[in-house]
Design a protein around this motif. Structure first.
Motif, PDB file in Angstrom:
ATOM      1  N   GLU A 152      78.258  53.097  -2.076  1.00 38.64           N
ATOM      2  CA  GLU A 152      77.946  52.474  -0.792  1.00 38.64           C
ATOM      3  C   GLU A 152      78.813  53.068   0.314  1.00 38.64           C
ATOM      4  OE1 GLU A 152      76.825  48.090   0.412  1.00 38.64           O
ATOM      5  OE2 GLU A 152      79.015  48.259   0.237  1.00 38.64           O
ATOM      6  N   TRP A 153      80.091  53.261   0.024  1.00 39.31           N
ATOM      7  CA  TRP A 153      81.012  53.864   0.990  1.00 39.31           C
ATOM      8  C   TRP A 153      80.504  55.249   1.405  1.00 39.31           C
ATOM      9  CZ3 TRP A 153      85.300  52.469   3.689  1.00 39.31           C
ATOM     10  CH2 TRP A 153      86.060  53.494   4.250  1.00 39.31           C
ATOM     11  N   ASP A 154      80.178  56.067   0.407  1.00 44.79           N
ATOM     12  CA  ASP A 154      79.680  57.419   0.678  1.00 44.79           C
ATOM     13  C   ASP A 154      78.404  57.387   1.512  1.00 44.79           C
ATOM     14  OD1 ASP A 154      81.751  58.566  -0.751  1.00 44.79           O
ATOM     15  OD2 ASP A 154      80.546  58.960  -2.539  1.00 44.79           O
ATOM     16  N   GLN A 155      77.504  56.482   1.164  1.00 44.02           N
ATOM     17  CA  GLN A 155      76.233  56.379   1.877  1.00 44.02           C
ATOM     18  C   GLN A 155      76.470  56.040   3.350  1.00 44.02           C
ATOM     19  OE1 GLN A 155      73.681  53.241   0.453  1.00 44.02           O
ATOM     20  NE2 GLN A 155      71.864  54.158   1.398  1.00 44.02           N
ATOM     21  N   VAL A 156      77.374  55.106   3.616  1.00 42.37           N
ATOM     22  CA  VAL A 156      77.669  54.730   5.000  1.00 42.37           C
ATOM     23  C   VAL A 156      78.342  55.875   5.729  1.00 42.37           C
ATOM     24  CG1 VAL A 156      79.094  53.204   6.426  1.00 42.37           C
ATOM     25  CG2 VAL A 156      77.674  52.253   4.613  1.00 42.37           C
ATOM     26  N   MET A 157      79.304  56.518   5.089  1.00 39.09           N
ATOM     27  CA  MET A 157      80.009  57.623   5.713  1.00 39.09           C
ATOM     28  C   MET A 157      79.042  58.745   6.108  1.00 39.09           C
ATOM     29  SD  MET A 157      83.204  59.851   4.246  1.00 39.09           S
ATOM     30  CE  MET A 157      82.381  60.108   2.699  1.00 39.09           C
ATOM     31  N   VAL A 158      78.172  59.116   5.183  1.00 37.83           N
ATOM     32  CA  VAL A 158      77.186  60.164   5.463  1.00 37.83           C
ATOM     33  C   VAL A 158      76.225  59.692   6.552  1.00 37.83           C
ATOM     34  CG1 VAL A 158      75.248  61.460   4.482  1.00 37.83           C
ATOM     35  CG2 VAL A 158      77.393  61.275   3.219  1.00 37.83           C
ATOM     36  N   GLY A 159      75.789  58.439   6.476  1.00 40.35           N
ATOM     37  CA  GLY A 159      74.885  57.899   7.478  1.00 40.35           C
ATOM     38  C   GLY A 159      75.469  57.910   8.878  1.00 40.35           C
ATOM     39  N   LEU A 160      76.730  57.527   8.987  1.00 41.67           N
ATOM     40  CA  LEU A 160      77.371  57.510  10.309  1.00 41.67           C
ATOM     41  C   LEU A 160      77.440  58.901  10.920  1.00 41.67           C
ATOM     42  CD1 LEU A 160      80.317  55.020   9.662  1.00 41.67           C
ATOM     43  CD2 LEU A 160      78.330  54.631  11.140  1.00 41.67           C
ATOM     44  N   TYR A 161      77.712  59.904  10.106  1.00 44.67           N
ATOM     45  CA  TYR A 161      77.939  61.253  10.623  1.00 44.67           C
ATOM     46  C   TYR A 161      76.726  62.177  10.531  1.00 44.67           C
ATOM     47  CZ  TYR A 161      82.848  60.460  11.476  1.00 44.67           C
ATOM     48  OH  TYR A 161      84.037  59.999  11.999  1.00 44.67           O
ATOM     49  N   CYS A 162      75.558  61.673  10.127  1.00 49.74           N
ATOM     50  CA  CYS A 162      74.416  62.555   9.883  1.00 49.74           C
ATOM     51  C   CYS A 162      73.726  63.063  11.144  1.00 49.74           C
ATOM     52  CB  CYS A 162      73.404  61.866   8.980  1.00 49.74           C
ATOM     53  SG  CYS A 162      72.504  60.533   9.796  1.00 49.74           S
ATOM     54  N   GLY A 163      73.801  62.330  12.248  1.00 48.75           N
ATOM     55  CA  GLY A 163      73.129  62.762  13.466  1.00 48.75           C
ATOM     56  C   GLY A 163      71.729  62.206  13.638  1.00 48.75           C
ATOM     57  N   ASP A 164      71.169  61.588  12.613  1.00 50.79           N
ATOM     58  CA  ASP A 164      69.851  60.959  12.684  1.00 50.79           C
ATOM     59  C   ASP A 164      70.065  59.510  13.121  1.00 50.79           C
ATOM     60  OD1 ASP A 164      67.613  59.342  11.972  1.00 50.79           O
ATOM     61  OD2 ASP A 164      66.984  60.793  10.454  1.00 50.79           O
ATOM     62  N   SER A 165      69.577  59.151  14.304  1.00 48.85           N
ATOM     63  CA  SER A 165      69.879  57.826  14.849  1.00 48.85           C
ATOM     64  C   SER A 165      69.333  56.680  13.984  1.00 48.85           C
ATOM     65  CB  SER A 165      69.408  57.700  16.293  1.00 48.85           C
ATOM     66  OG  SER A 165      68.048  57.970  16.414  1.00 48.85           O
ATOM     67  N   ARG A 166      68.252  56.894  13.271  1.00 50.58           N
ATOM     68  CA  ARG A 166      67.733  55.843  12.387  1.00 50.58           C
ATOM     69  C   ARG A 166      68.698  55.584  11.231  1.00 50.58           C
ATOM     70  NH1 ARG A 166      65.343  55.497   7.756  1.00 50.58           N
ATOM     71  NH2 ARG A 166      65.025  57.723   7.507  1.00 50.58           N
ATOM     72  N   LEU A 167      69.166  56.669  10.599  1.00 49.01           N
ATOM     73  CA  LEU A 167      70.131  56.528   9.498  1.00 49.01           C
ATOM     74  C   LEU A 167      71.480  56.020  10.001  1.00 49.01           C
ATOM     75  CD1 LEU A 167      69.318  59.757   7.446  1.00 49.01           C
ATOM     76  CD2 LEU A 167      68.658  57.391   6.929  1.00 49.01           C
ATOM     77  N   GLN A 168      71.849  56.445  11.213  1.00 50.90           N
ATOM     78  CA  GLN A 168      73.088  55.950  11.792  1.00 50.90           C
ATOM     79  C   GLN A 168      73.004  54.440  12.025  1.00 50.90           C
ATOM     80  OE1 GLN A 168      73.314  58.749  15.106  1.00 50.90           O
ATOM     81  NE2 GLN A 168      75.222  59.563  14.243  1.00 50.90           N
ATOM     82  N   GLN A 169      71.852  53.969  12.493  1.00 56.23           N
ATOM     83  CA  GLN A 169      71.679  52.536  12.719  1.00 56.23           C
ATOM     84  C   GLN A 169      71.773  51.761  11.409  1.00 56.23           C
ATOM     85  OE1 GLN A 169      71.591  50.891  15.799  1.00 56.23           O
ATOM     86  NE2 GLN A 169      72.041  49.265  14.336  1.00 56.23           N
ATOM     87  N   GLU A 170      71.199  52.313  10.347  1.00 57.02           N
ATOM     88  CA  GLU A 170      71.309  51.666   9.034  1.00 57.02           C
ATOM     89  C   GLU A 170      72.767  51.590   8.593  1.00 57.02           C
ATOM     90  OE1 GLU A 170      68.748  53.649   6.223  1.00 57.02           O
ATOM     91  OE2 GLU A 170      66.955  53.209   7.405  1.00 57.02           O
ATOM     92  N   ALA A 171      73.512  52.665   8.813  1.00 52.38           N
ATOM     93  CA  ALA A 171      74.939  52.673   8.466  1.00 52.38           C
ATOM     94  C   ALA A 171      75.711  51.669   9.327  1.00 52.38           C
ATOM     95  CB  ALA A 171      75.521  54.079   8.629  1.00 52.38           C
ATOM     96  N   LEU A 172      75.359  51.571  10.608  1.00 52.60           N
ATOM     97  CA  LEU A 172      76.004  50.596  11.492  1.00 52.60           C
ATOM     98  C   LEU A 172      75.712  49.165  11.030  1.00 52.60           C
ATOM     99  CD1 LEU A 172      75.358  52.208  14.989  1.00 52.60           C
ATOM    100  CD2 LEU A 172      77.563  51.972  13.820  1.00 52.60           C
ATOM    101  N   ASP A 173      74.494  48.917  10.571  1.00 54.38           N
ATOM    102  CA  ASP A 173      74.151  47.592  10.047  1.00 54.38           C
ATOM    103  C   ASP A 173      75.001  47.270   8.822  1.00 54.38           C
ATOM    104  OD1 ASP A 173      72.273  47.370  12.070  1.00 54.38           O
ATOM    105  OD2 ASP A 173      70.563  47.865  10.772  1.00 54.38           O
ATOM    106  N   ARG A 174      75.212  48.262   7.981  1.00 53.18           N
ATOM    107  CA  ARG A 174      76.030  48.069   6.779  1.00 53.18           C
ATOM    108  C   ARG A 174      77.487  47.776   7.174  1.00 53.18           C
ATOM    109  NH1 ARG A 174      74.569  47.106   1.673  1.00 53.18           N
ATOM    110  NH2 ARG A 174      72.791  48.298   2.336  1.00 53.18           N
ATOM    111  N   VAL A 175      77.995  48.511   8.166  1.00 53.18           N
ATOM    112  CA  VAL A 175      79.368  48.267   8.642  1.00 53.18           C
ATOM    113  C   VAL A 175      79.471  46.850   9.214  1.00 53.18           C
ATOM    114  CG1 VAL A 175      81.114  48.938  10.354  1.00 53.18           C
ATOM    115  CG2 VAL A 175      79.941  50.694   9.017  1.00 53.18           C
ATOM    116  N   SER A 176      78.441  46.394   9.903  1.00 56.09           N
ATOM    117  CA  SER A 176      78.442  45.016  10.420  1.00 56.09           C
ATOM    118  C   SER A 176      78.524  44.009   9.274  1.00 56.09           C
ATOM    119  CB  SER A 176      77.192  44.742  11.257  1.00 56.09           C
ATOM    120  OG  SER A 176      77.228  45.490  12.437  1.00 56.09           O
ATOM    121  N   ALA A 177      77.822  44.284   8.190  1.00 56.16           N
ATOM    122  CA  ALA A 177      77.903  43.406   7.017  1.00 56.16           C
ATOM    123  C   ALA A 177      79.316  43.428   6.436  1.00 56.16           C
ATOM    124  CB  ALA A 177      76.878  43.829   5.972  1.00 56.16           C
ATOM    125  N   TRP A 178      79.903  44.614   6.355  1.00 56.13           N
ATOM    126  CA  TRP A 178      81.283  44.720   5.864  1.00 56.13           C
ATOM    127  C   TRP A 178      82.223  43.891   6.739  1.00 56.13           C
ATOM    128  CZ3 TRP A 178      82.039  50.732   5.209  1.00 56.13           C
ATOM    129  CH2 TRP A 178      81.217  51.185   4.159  1.00 56.13           C
TER     130      TRP A 178
END
Length: 190
Positions: free
Chosen positions: A19-45
């Motif tokens: 999960e950590w890796d998925q969020v880290m990659v999502g935050l830095y990927c540059g795709d705003s949809r995946l970044q938003q998913e990672a941001l949602d996960r960080v909000s849950a954290w």
């Protein structure tokens, strides 16, 4: 006979390394949809972890949130400057706050100690006390800070390495950098 001590376990907000890796990659990927998913996960954290959330995770999320808002095209330039500005001011303040001693130490000196470019501190000063800078400068500041967070925090967690290092760098430079950041790893990100 000696009793074997069990290693201490640390409770964290994420389920595990995947999960950590998925969020880290999502935050830095540059795709705003995946970044938003990672941001949602960080909000849950954050809802699970509260004030124990690592500052680097929190700062990264705020800066990525600015980039996602920027790429959406829904905000005016002035609103983006304020959004980036708040995230950058917060980053500098939180990172340097932990290094402050009983005596006040200038932000520029603290920034040098943790290898944050001085112009980022100057940008923070302008955002806080002066005329608001141009949007392009705020975007550049965000990119530099995100890169600093990636190299200094994210790539060091759980053995990850998202940093793209040139093959020319020798081990001595890596050792010097690790020693310079040892105090940062121990103090600022616990």
């Amino acid at each position: 006979a000696r009793k074997r001590l069990k290693p201490l376990r640390t409770v964290v907000a994420w389920r595990g390394r995947a999960e950590w890796d998925q969020v880290m990659v999502g935050l830095y990927c540059g795709d705003s949809r995946l970044q938003q998913e990672a941001l949602d996960r960080v909000s849950a954290w954050k809802s699970r972890y509260g004030p124990k959330m690592p500052l680097a995770v929190d700062c990264t999320a705020e800066l990525i949130r600015c980039k996602v808002l920027d790429s959406s095209g829904r905000m005016k330039s002035h609103e983006l400057i304020l959004s980036y500005g708040l995230a950058l001011v917060r980053f500098v303040n939180l990172i340097t706050e932990r290094k402050q001693k009983m005596v006040s130490i200038p932000l520029r000196q603290l920034a040098r100690e943790v290898d944050i470019p001085i112009w980022i501190v100057d940008l923070r000063h302008e955002l806080t006390h002066g005329k608001l800078p141009r949007l392009a400068l705020c975007r550049k500041g965000c990119d530099v800070v995100l890169d600093w967070l990636r190299k200094t925090y994210w790539s060091r967690q759980l053995g990850n390495n998202l940093c793209e290092e040139s093959e020319d760098e020798d081990e001595e430079e890596d050792q010097e950098e690790a020693e310079a950041n040892a105090e940062l790893d121990n103090d600022a990100w616990e």
